[in-house]
Design an enzyme around this catalytic site. Structure first.
Site, PDB file in Angstrom:
ATOM      1  N   ASP A 189     -13.686  -4.681  -1.840  1.00  0.00           N
ATOM      2  CA  ASP A 189     -13.588  -4.595  -0.383  1.00  0.00           C
ATOM      3  C   ASP A 189     -14.957  -4.979   0.170  1.00  0.00           C
ATOM      4  O   ASP A 189     -15.956  -4.324  -0.137  1.00  0.00           O
ATOM      5  CB  ASP A 189     -13.235  -3.168   0.057  1.00  0.00           C
ATOM      6  CG  ASP A 189     -11.867  -2.737  -0.469  1.00  0.00           C
ATOM      7  OD1 ASP A 189     -10.981  -3.607  -0.604  1.00  0.00           O
ATOM      8  OD2 ASP A 189     -11.687  -1.535  -0.752  1.00  0.00           O
ATOM      9  N   ASP A 204       0.878  -1.174   0.000  1.00  0.00           N
ATOM     10  CA  ASP A 204       0.000   0.000   0.000  1.00  0.00           C
ATOM     11  C   ASP A 204       0.908   1.215   0.000  1.00  0.00           C
ATOM     12  O   ASP A 204       1.677   1.410   0.949  1.00  0.00           O
ATOM     13  CB  ASP A 204      -0.874   0.020   1.262  1.00  0.00           C
ATOM     14  CG  ASP A 204      -1.900  -1.113   1.263  1.00  0.00           C
ATOM     15  OD1 ASP A 204      -2.395  -1.447   0.179  1.00  0.00           O
ATOM     16  OD2 ASP A 204      -2.187  -1.656   2.340  1.00  0.00           O
TER      17      ASP A 204
END
Length: 252
Positions: free
Chosen positions: A130, A11
């Site tokens: 997600d 990330d």
């Protein structure tokens, strides 16, 4: 027998790798290019980079990172975050990425998946989802905007829609398990793996090699993704792979 893949995830925020818990409390975890090189050497099958500061400034930084990483890597890598249109895909793929991952933008405008698949081929398009368990409806709901916004999509319905539109792979993150290191959400992973004919990458919750094994045996995933356990050297890709081999999982 299909080879299962181990994929470290980076990330990236403002040019640095960060890691949080349930999408919050971000901590610095290092330089993306250095980490990418380490993971390539250690035997990662692929890498995933998610630009989580996907502003215009973040995008410029990310293109630089992608170019630097592409120059050093021999393994395929996927880049996501802030990819809102076909031109964004072109920019990232030209910079050296092998695949692009779309998430929020695809939910807001599903044609984006179709456009990308038609232009670059399904093998380049990863649909990142997600998902979080919803007690009220007893289903998993899809979230957007970095996990901040709940949608009306039930997870398998959205996965099927994405594949119908041309996504060649699903990157499935359990928001409930993310960063908790207590194992993947096998119910969620299995649900989606059984619903679509394309590979599913399990993400969110890896704490050790056993969790990775269970992603394949219980969750029926095609690949397992992890971040903090690799970044903070709690285990190595090599250790995970030798553990998986012991249990008869086919890894490279």
């Amino acid at each position: 027998m299909i080879t299962k893949r181990i994929i470290p995830c980076l990330d990236v925020k403002e040019g640095r790798v960060v890691k949080g818990i349930q999408f919050l409390e971000l901590k610095d975890a290092g330089d993306p290019v250095e980490l990418a090189e380490v993971y390539d050497r250690e035997g990662a099958d692929e890498l995933v980079f998610l630009d989580i500061s996907a502003s215009h400034e973040g995008r410029k930084t990310m293109v630089d990172v992608v170019e630097q990483v592409a120059a050093k890597l021999a393994i395929p890598f996927t880049v996501g975050g802030g990819i809102n249109q076909l031109s964004d895909m072109k920019t990232i793929l030209r910079a050296g990425a092998d695949k692009v991952s779309v998430n929020t933008a695809a939910v807001l405008r599903p044609e984006l998946i179709t456009e990308g698949a038609e232009f670059f081929g399904s093998q380049c398009i990863v649909l990142a989802i997600d998902a979080k368990y919803d007690k009220e409806s007893d289903t998993y709901k899809v979230y957007t905007h970095g996990g901040r916004k709940k949608t009306d999509w039930e997870v398998t319905a959205w996965a099927k829609e994405g594949v119908k539109r041309g996504a060649g792979e699903i990157l499935l993150t359990s928001m409930d398990s993310d960063g908790e290191k207590k194992g993947f959400d096998h119910t969620l992973t299995k649900l989606v793996s059984e619903a679509v004919p394309v590979p599913v990458i399990a993400s969110g919750g890896a704490g050790n090699a056993q969790h990775m094994l269970e992603a394949f045996t219980k969750g029926e995933a095609d690949a397992a993704l992890a971040a903090s356990i690799f970044h903070y050297k709690e285990t190595s890709i090599k250790e995970v792979k030798s553990y998986l081999k012991e249990y008869g999982v086919n890894v490279r």
